[in-house]
Design an enzyme around this catalytic site. Structure first.
Site, PDB file in Angstrom:
ATOM      1  N   GLU A 193       5.330  -4.983   8.681  1.00 48.78           N
ATOM      2  CA  GLU A 193       3.873  -4.880   8.471  1.00 48.78           C
ATOM      3  C   GLU A 193       3.309  -6.047   7.656  1.00 48.78           C
ATOM      4  O   GLU A 193       2.100  -6.195   7.532  1.00 48.78           O
ATOM      5  CB  GLU A 193       3.500  -3.523   7.856  1.00 48.78           C
ATOM      6  CG  GLU A 193       4.007  -3.285   6.453  1.00 48.78           C
ATOM      7  CD  GLU A 193       3.837  -1.822   6.017  1.00 48.78           C
ATOM      8  OE1 GLU A 193       3.858  -0.920   6.861  1.00 48.78           O
ATOM      9  OE2 GLU A 193       3.704  -1.589   4.801  1.00 48.78           O
ATOM     10  N   HIS A 196       0.831  -1.221   0.000  1.00 50.42           N
ATOM     11  CA  HIS A 196       0.000   0.000   0.000  1.00 50.42           C
ATOM     12  C   HIS A 196       0.866   1.272   0.000  1.00 50.42           C
ATOM     13  O   HIS A 196       0.533   2.254   0.653  1.00 50.42           O
ATOM     14  CB  HIS A 196      -1.005  -0.022   1.155  1.00 50.42           C
ATOM     15  CG  HIS A 196      -0.393  -0.109   2.538  1.00 50.42           C
ATOM     16  ND1 HIS A 196      -0.972  -0.817   3.564  1.00 50.42           N
ATOM     17  CD2 HIS A 196       0.729   0.418   3.061  1.00 50.42           C
ATOM     18  CE1 HIS A 196      -0.226  -0.707   4.645  1.00 50.42           C
ATOM     19  NE2 HIS A 196       0.810   0.042   4.379  1.00 50.42           N
TER      20      HIS A 196
END
Lengths: 303, 148
Positions: free
Chosen positions: A240, A12
């Site tokens: 992440e 992202h």
């Protein structure tokens, strides 16, 4: 009954969002990234989920250091794009699914995952960039999205194993929801990158590719990756990738890989993307039998 | 009190934003967060030292902010997603900050990224212990056998 039909993982990277917003997607550097999502968009247009559950992290947009929830589920009716310092991204407001979201919150908390419930929350590029990559840039998002924000900013994030188990709890929650809904899980973030300190710029394609392989064939192995290993091998911010495992936990043990894409770099990050579908199950055969019975009955009734 | 030692302190060139740094760097991060608002950005730019007095900062933290010492800010509890807002307030791209933190020019840094990024080889560990997990476990098994 609602059910999870597929899982999508995608980086992202904020610069991907900026490239879309500033109409730079046709530049060679960005075309290399966006061309990898053309098939994904076609798959998504065909799959047409009723709801997306988007696992992402906030980047000092909705949450600062005042409150740092480990898992925060968005139960609101809508989630406006956050102002990340340059004005909110020009993307549609994310419409939630409050009924399913509160059902998930109830089920998952009783399943011993102590979620934070957010009835008001703005969402940043962590959620909206993957929506762009899979849905393009429509004037409204084609389906409701339930955001689930995971803390990966302050160490320690939840472990890979905990994320995987949360995925399983979310699946149980979805499958106990009475309405027939086809749900797609998004696990976002990664892949290898470090954007802080003198080691910034770290990329580890070997680690990433092995991670992609194991997303398909051996997710349990991924649940054993320690925080130290994530940070050492995939960069301080590469940790992440634990969020991908929430998605993976919600899927069947055996899945079909529909598509994958990997490229380096987008800005400071390795871009990884994979689409998984649950295999056609015995359940499907049962449905077929039920449908056949209905047809026989209809034939008997002379319809 | 000295900083508690952690296994991840062995990763070179990395300041892990853990609970201790978060506690110490609360003022830095709240200052950076305030820069999300245009009026605050203007007030800060008009008189930086004066603006910083609104936040609970140590003299070292104040100095690091005023001198734009990005690695020092991380060491003193700043988090990159927050300190990036200071960079944006100065009108810098993120890659400019990344180059600064790595001690190279933006051009060299951008070239490194296009070439596939910084290799993990030689960048795993300060002590030399940081082998890939597989190699490490094999090595320890072998040495265990020898001892037995």
């Amino acid at each position: 009954m609602a059910r999870i039909i597929a899982g999508v993982s995608s980086s992202h990277v904020p610069a991907i969002g900026a490239a879309i917003d500033n109409k730079r997607t046709e530049e060679p550097y960005w075309k290399r990234v966006f061309s990898g999502f053309e098939k994904s968009k076609a798959w998504m247009a065909k799959t047409k989920p009723d709801v997306v559950i988007g696992i992402y992290n906030d980047h000092a947009s909705a949450f600062s250091v005042e409150m740092i929830p480990t898992f925060a589920l968005g139960c609101a009716a809508e989630f406006p794009p956050a102002d990340e310092g340059w004005g909110p991204r020009p993307v549609p407001v994310v419409k939630g699914h409050p009924e399913l979201a509160s059902h998930i919150a109830t089920s998952v908390i009783l399943d011993e995952f102590d979620l934070t419930i957010c009835n008001k929350m703005e969402v940043d590029h962590g959620l909206t960039v993957p929506l762009n990559l899979l849905f393009g840039s429509p004037s409204t998002w084609p389906c409701p999205v339930i955001p689930l924000a995971v803390n990966v900013v302050q160490f320690p994030p939840p472990t890979a194993h905990r994320c995987y188990m949360l995925g399983k709890a979310i699946r149980r929650a979805v499958e106990s929801y009475p309405e027939d809904l086809r749900v797609v899980m998004f696990g976002t973030g990664g892949m290898s990158h470090q954007i802080s300190g003198p080691r910034a710029g770290l990329i580890n394609s070997k680690f990433d590719k092995a991670f992609l392989d194991n997303m398909v064939k051996n997710p349990k192995k991924l649940t054993q990756i320690s925080h130290l290993e994530f940070m050492r091998e995939a960069g301080a911010e590469g940790i992440e990738m634990v969020m991908w495992l929430v998605m993976r936990g919600a899927m069947d043990e055996k899945v079909d890989e529909v598509y994958r894409f990997y490229t380096v770099p987008a800005s400071n990050t390795a871009v990884g993307h994979i689409i998984l579908e649950n295999k056609k199950r015995a359940g499907t055969a049962k449905h077929k039998r039920a449908a056949a019975l209905r047809t026989n009955r209809d034939v008997r009734r002379g319809k | 009190m000295a900083r508690e030692q952690h296994d991840y302190d062995d990763i070179p060139g990395t300041f892990v934003f853990d609970a201790e740094r978060s506690r110490q760097g609360y003022g830095i991060n709240m200052f950076c967060m305030s820069l999300m608002k245009d009026e605050n950005r203007k007030a800060f730019k008009a008189n930086e030292a004066e603006y910083l007095k609104k936040f609970k900062l140590s003299p070292e933290q104040t100095e690091a902010i005023l001198k734009r010492q990005y690695n020092r800010m991380l060491e003193l509890g700043g988090n990159i997603y927050f300190t990036a807002k200071l960079g944006a307030t100065d009108g810098h791209s993120f890659q400019h900050l990344a180059a600064l933190m790595t001690g190279s020019t933006q051009e060299t840094y951008a070239k490194m990224m296009l070439g596939g990024g910084r290799s993990v080889e030689g960048n795993r560990s300060k002590s030399g212990k940081g082998k890939p997990a597989k190699a490490k476990s094999k090595a320890s098994k072998k040495s265990g056998k020898k001892r037995g």
